[in-house]
Scaffold this motif. Structure first.
Motif, short mmCIF file in Angstrom:
data_model
loop_
_atom_site.label_atom_id
_atom_site.label_comp_id
_atom_site.label_asym_id
_atom_site.label_seq_id
_atom_site.Cartn_x
_atom_site.Cartn_y
_atom_site.Cartn_z
N TYR A 14 18.42 8.29 42.92
CA TYR A 14 17.90 8.25 41.56
C TYR A 14 18.50 9.34 40.67
O TYR A 14 19.00 9.08 39.58
CB TYR A 14 16.37 8.38 41.57
CG TYR A 14 15.67 7.40 42.46
CD1 TYR A 14 15.70 6.03 42.18
CD2 TYR A 14 14.97 7.82 43.59
CE1 TYR A 14 15.05 5.12 43.00
CE2 TYR A 14 14.32 6.92 44.42
CZ TYR A 14 14.36 5.57 44.12
OH TYR A 14 13.73 4.66 44.96
N LYS A 15 18.44 10.58 41.14
CA LYS A 15 18.93 11.69 40.32
C LYS A 15 20.44 11.62 40.10
O LYS A 15 20.93 11.79 38.98
CB LYS A 15 18.59 13.05 40.96
CG LYS A 15 19.00 14.23 40.10
CD LYS A 15 18.84 15.55 40.82
CE LYS A 15 20.05 15.90 41.64
NZ LYS A 15 21.19 16.41 40.84
N ALA A 44 21.46 8.59 37.91
CA ALA A 44 21.08 8.82 36.50
C ALA A 44 22.11 9.72 35.85
O ALA A 44 22.54 9.48 34.71
CB ALA A 44 19.68 9.44 36.42
N THR A 58 20.51 12.62 30.41
CA THR A 58 20.15 11.88 31.63
C THR A 58 18.75 11.29 31.56
O THR A 58 18.44 10.33 32.27
CB THR A 58 20.23 12.78 32.89
OG1 THR A 58 19.23 13.80 32.82
CG2 THR A 58 21.60 13.41 33.03
N GLN A 89 18.45 7.62 31.13
CA GLN A 89 18.96 6.83 32.25
C GLN A 89 17.90 6.64 33.35
O GLN A 89 17.91 5.64 34.06
CB GLN A 89 20.21 7.49 32.84
CG GLN A 89 21.30 7.79 31.83
CD GLN A 89 21.76 6.57 31.05
OE1 GLN A 89 21.73 5.44 31.55
NE2 GLN A 89 22.19 6.79 29.82
N TRP A 90 16.99 7.59 33.47
CA TRP A 90 15.95 7.48 34.49
C TRP A 90 15.11 6.22 34.30
O TRP A 90 14.62 5.62 35.27
CB TRP A 90 15.04 8.71 34.46
CG TRP A 90 15.60 9.89 35.18
CD1 TRP A 90 16.42 10.86 34.66
CD2 TRP A 90 15.41 10.25 36.56
NE1 TRP A 90 16.73 11.79 35.62
CE2 TRP A 90 16.12 11.44 36.78
CE3 TRP A 90 14.68 9.68 37.60
CZ2 TRP A 90 16.15 12.07 38.03
CZ3 TRP A 90 14.70 10.30 38.84
CH2 TRP A 90 15.44 11.47 39.05
#
Length: 200
Positions: free
Chosen positions: A96-97, A100, A165, A168-169
């Motif tokens: 995920y991180k 993103a 970012t 994007q999450w």
């Protein structure tokens, strides 16, 4: 995924306290192990001698190259943990991180989401949430990667890129994700996480 493994993801932006929380959780739960991208980048594989070397290498890659490289390291760390005797696997940040960040850096969405399908789905995702300014305050030093590949990483470039970012999450979040306010004390955050995780 093996039925006797519990996959719990602790994710969130840079500086939210993921590693600190996981360290505490691994100490709390028996037969637990962490899976972090650094498992695939450590000295054991003789790829890099330091995190700075990793940072410089990431900044030298194209978006597609970097996405595939990060995916490889994440697969390595997850597979290594899954092959261990641990019954509880804490996934640090997970894809995920990193994905993103890659989308914010211009990676192709089709490539990103084709890679997403190759990763096992966690049984539980806990996202640590903290204002970007607070994240910056917690950082002792900044990498170029978490500053959007800036030549001179620092607080201002960190803040600017982390804001990018955030949008994007939302492409990854699911309604069943749990969240924790990471502005609380380490002990409070740990206790909240244990409450969300329950008995394992």
């Amino acid at each position: 995924m093996s039925s006797n493994k519990k996959l719990i993801c602790i994710t969130g932006a840079d500086g939210t306290g993921k590693s600190t929380l996981i360290k505490n959780l691994v100490g709390h739960y028996h037969h637990a192990q962490q899976a972090t991208i650094w498992d695939g980048l450590n000295a054991e594989q003789k790829q890099f001698g330091s995190k700075k070397e990793v940072d410089e290498y990431l900044c030298s890659l194209s978006p597609a190259e970097r996405t595939l490289f990060l995916a490889h390291a994440l697969h390595y760390s997850t597979d290594k943990a899954m092959a261990s005797s641990a019954s509880v696997i804490f996934l640090n940040a997970y894809w995920y991180k990193y994905f993103a960040s890659e989308l914010a850096l211009g990676a192709d969405e089709q490539l990103i989401f084709s890679e997403v399908k190759k990763f096992p789905e966690p049984d539980l995702v806990i996202e640590l949430q903290l204002p970007v300014e607070k994240c910056a305050e917690r950082k002792e030093k900044y990498s170029r990667y978490e500053c959007g590949l800036a030549e001179l990483p620092g607080k201002e470039t960190f803040l600017a890129f982390q804001e990018q970012t955030k949008a994007q999450w939302n492409k990854f979040r699911k309604t069943e994700w749990k969240t924790i306010d990471a502005s609380h004390s380490i002990e409070e955050i740990k206790n909240k996480a244990i409450q969300l995780i329950g008995i394992l």
